[in-house]
Structure formats: structure tokens, C-alpha cells
Design an enzyme around this catalytic site. Structure first.
Site, PDB file in Angstrom:
ATOM      1  CE  LYS A 135     -14.278  29.184   3.248  1.00  0.00           C
ATOM      2  NZ  LYS A 135     -13.265  28.527   4.090  1.00  0.00           N
TER       3      LYS A 135
ATOM      4  N   GLY B 180      -4.366  26.722   4.290  1.00  0.00           N
ATOM      5  CA  GLY B 180      -3.527  25.635   4.791  1.00  0.00           C
ATOM      6  C   GLY B 180      -2.059  25.973   4.934  1.00  0.00           C
TER       7      GLY B 180
ATOM      8  CB  ALA C   6      -7.651  31.001   4.236  1.00  0.00           C
ATOM      9  N   GLY C   7      -5.166  30.688   6.225  1.00  0.00           N
ATOM     10  CA  GLY C   7      -3.771  31.071   6.395  1.00  0.00           C
ATOM     11  C   GLY C   7      -3.324  31.243   7.826  1.00  0.00           C
TER      12      GLY C   7
ATOM     13  CG  ASN D 124     -10.241  22.757   8.870  1.00  0.00           C
ATOM     14  OD1 ASN D 124     -11.106  22.373   8.106  1.00  0.00           O
ATOM     15  ND2 ASN D 124      -9.682  21.904   9.716  1.00  0.00           N
ATOM     16  CB  THR D 125      -4.848  23.648   8.351  1.00  0.00           C
ATOM     17  OG1 THR D 125      -5.656  23.635   7.172  1.00  0.00           O
ATOM     18  CG2 THR D 125      -3.743  22.624   8.201  1.00  0.00           C
TER      19      THR D 125
END
Lengths: 263, 65
Positions: free
Chosen positions: A103, A164, A191-192, A213-214
Site C-alpha cells: 500500500k 482518520g 481512508a475517511g 481502520n479507525t
């Protein structure tokens, strides 16, 4: 349909049944991380390389945990700010994790962690030449996408919003446009994403997969949220395949007008 | 000899990368290495001489997003 064997996802010739990829950071404990990955149904998790003093064991025990999950790893170049840093980190990751998958992140801006797309294209060209299978973390920019494909990338990972932030899809028009321009390229929103509805919305647009992830790791109950994302990604994919109706500006009665009483 | 290892200045006796890893107590840990921002494969560490002022990175697997 959805996350079953009759609708597989293919990255660089490797077939996957799950369309949800998850990160491994910020979980409250290794056990919660492991349970969350299992609950998500993800077959791919992202990992990184970091400094650790000699004699410390955090890295080794983390790696044992991931290996025991039986998932494929997608190492990242998180935090790299130059082409040289990203390429060297990718080379180090390939040896440690024994995979050509990377990545590729080349970060260009501190507040948004926005990719430096110029460095990204250059690093992608180098790594593809070295035999890597590059998953570039990019924006929804069509020209950059074209250049990444020209550099040898066979997967693109546009952001939904800054890493995040949990803001979801900041530019739905741009993401829709990217999808439409590259119908045959596996596209992953990376992301996001903050809520399962964001993931479902991207999948309904025809995105091939979601990486996050977050939103799982920092949820009140990470394991339950991981499962919620699994369902959302599946629902979004099935909805895309089913063909969502076109939105319209005016109302249209769903109950038949013909036969209405009192007319 | 003084080198920088993972961003910290260290006084070390080792003269090659494999010896440096042993000296710094990494033992059999799974690590990746770079010297002056260039990747050094595991099998090349013993032949990779280190010099005063070198920047060495020794990285291990970690959580990532």
C-alpha cells in the site's frame, strides 16, 4: 452474491471473497484486534514497519498474532514523505512480510495527510518496475489515476476523506466520476470512512472494496462495529449489482393511482 | 565508532550490519534494515560495512492502517 464465492474480487490475479480490508492500528488490545478482524470477515489486513529497540518484543508478538489469523497482509509505507523513503520502506516490507503487495503512501500535507500525487506516481513507477504489486493511496483525481495506471498499477485506492477523519465520502461526484472513467480497474475507497453507511454508499457506487481502520478500532465496541461494516459492505455490493433506481426530483406514487376511491 | 541507529546516536563496536544487529540485542528477531536510506537485504548484512556517521534503520513489524 456480495461476499460470497460467486462474486469474487481480484487484485493482481489474487482472488478474494471479502470486499472489506481492515487496518490493524489503534485497537485497545491485541485480543480485540484479532476478534475484530475475524468479525469483519476481512481476508486482507494492513501492517507497517516501525523502529523498535533491540530486545523489545512488541513487533514480534504483533507479527505472531497476525500470522495466526491466517489473513493476507498488505504492508504500507505510512508516514513516508519522499519517493526515496517510500521505495526503501517498500523494499524492507517485501522482505519482512514476504509479499510483493504494498500500500503505497507518499504523504504531502500534514493536516490532511493528503497524498503527494507527484511523488506517488514516481514511486509507483519504480516499485512496479521492481516487481511490486502496488496499491496506491491516491485522491479521486482522474489525471493522477491515469498516470498511476500508466506507471503499472492495476488497483487504485482513492481516499473518501482525510485519514482518520471519519467524514465519509467528501466528494461523491469525484468518486462517481472516477468509477465511471475506469470501469475495469479494481477501485478501493481507502481512508475517511467513519460509519457503515459511508462504506455502503461507496459500494453502491460500484467501488470494489473498502479499506478502513479507525472507524472500527475506535468504535465503542470494535468487534460489533467490524461486523456492522462487513454487513454494510455486503449490502452495498449487492445493491450495486441489483441496480439502484435513479433518484428523481418529483414524487411518484408507489401505490397504484388506478382504482383509488373517492375519485 | 558513532553511528545513528533509528534516529539515535550510538557508540558501537560492530563494523558490519549483521554484527551491529547482534550487538544491539536484536537476536533472531525479524527485522528489516537500511543503511543511509538504502535497503539492505538480510543476506547482505554481514557484507555491509558500516562507517562513522552512517544512518541505520532497523525496523520490525507493527500495526498499520
Amino acid at each position: 452474491m456480495g461476499q460470497t464465492n460467486d462474486d469474487p474480487l481480484t487484485f493482481y490475479g489474487e482472488r478474494l471473497d471479502s470486499r472489506l480490508l481492515v487496518g490493524t492500528s489503534m485497537y485497545d488490545s491485541p485480543a480485540i484486534l484479532a476478534d475484530s478482524v475475524r468479525a469483519s470477515g476481512a481476508e486482507v489486513v494492513t501492517v507497517s514497519l516501525r523502529r523498535e529497540a533491540g530486545g523489545a518484543q512488541a513487533g514480534q508478538s504483533f507479527w505472531s498474532l497476525i500470522k495466526n489469523l491466517g489473513v493476507r497482509v498488505l504492508p504500507n509505507t505510512a508516514g513516508c514523505r519522499t519517493v526515496k523513503e517510500a521505495v526503501t520502506t517498500a523494499e524492507m516490507a517485501r522482505e519482512v512480510f514476504e509479499t510483493p503487495w504494498i500500500k503505497l503512501e507518499v504523504i504531502g500535507e500534514d493536516d490532511t495527510l493528503q497524498p503527494d500525487v507527484f511523488g506517488l506516481v514516481e514511486a509507483a513507477r519504480i516499485l512496479n518496475r521492481e516487481g511490486f504489486r502496488v496499491f496506491p493511496y491516491t485522491t479521486e483525481d482522474l489525471v493522477v489515476a491515469e498516470k498511476l495506471l500508466g506507471a503499472g498499477c492495476e488497483v487504485l485506492m482513492p481516499w473518501g476523506a482525510p485519514i482518520g477523519s471519519g467524514r465519509g465520502l467528501n466528494n461523491p461526484y469525484g468518486l462517481r466520476s472516477l468509477r465511471a472513467h475506469f470501469p475495469g480497474v479494481p477501485l478501493v475507497v481507502d481512508a475517511g470512512i467513519g460509519a457503515p453507511s459511508h462504506a455502503a454508499a461507496a459500494m453502491e457506487m460500484g467501488y470494489d472494496a473498502i479499506l478502513l481502520n479507525t472507524a472500527i478500532a475506535k468504535a465503542g465496541d470494535a468487534v460489533a462495529m467490524a461486523h456492522a461494516f462487513k454487513l454494510a459492505v455486503t449490502a452495498g455490493r449487492e445493491a450495486f449489482l441489483a441496480g439502484p433506481m435513479e433518484a428523481r426530483d418529483m414524487a411518484s406514487p408507489s401505490t397504484p393511482v388506478f382504482g383509488r376511491a373517492f375519485t | 565508532m558513532k553511528v545513528r541507529v533509528n534516529g539515535e546516536t550510538r557508540e558501537v563496536r560492530a563494523t558490519n550490519l549483521a554484527a551491529l544487529i547482534a550487538e544491539l540485542d536484536y537476536g533472531e528477531a525479524l527485522v528489516a534494515t537500511a543503511r543511509n536510506q538504502t535497503f539492505v537485504r538480510g543476506k547482505d548484512r554481514a557484507q555491509t560495512q558500516i562507517a562513522e556517521g552512517d544512518e541505520i534503520e532497523i525496523l520490525t513489524p507493527r500495526q498499520g492502517g
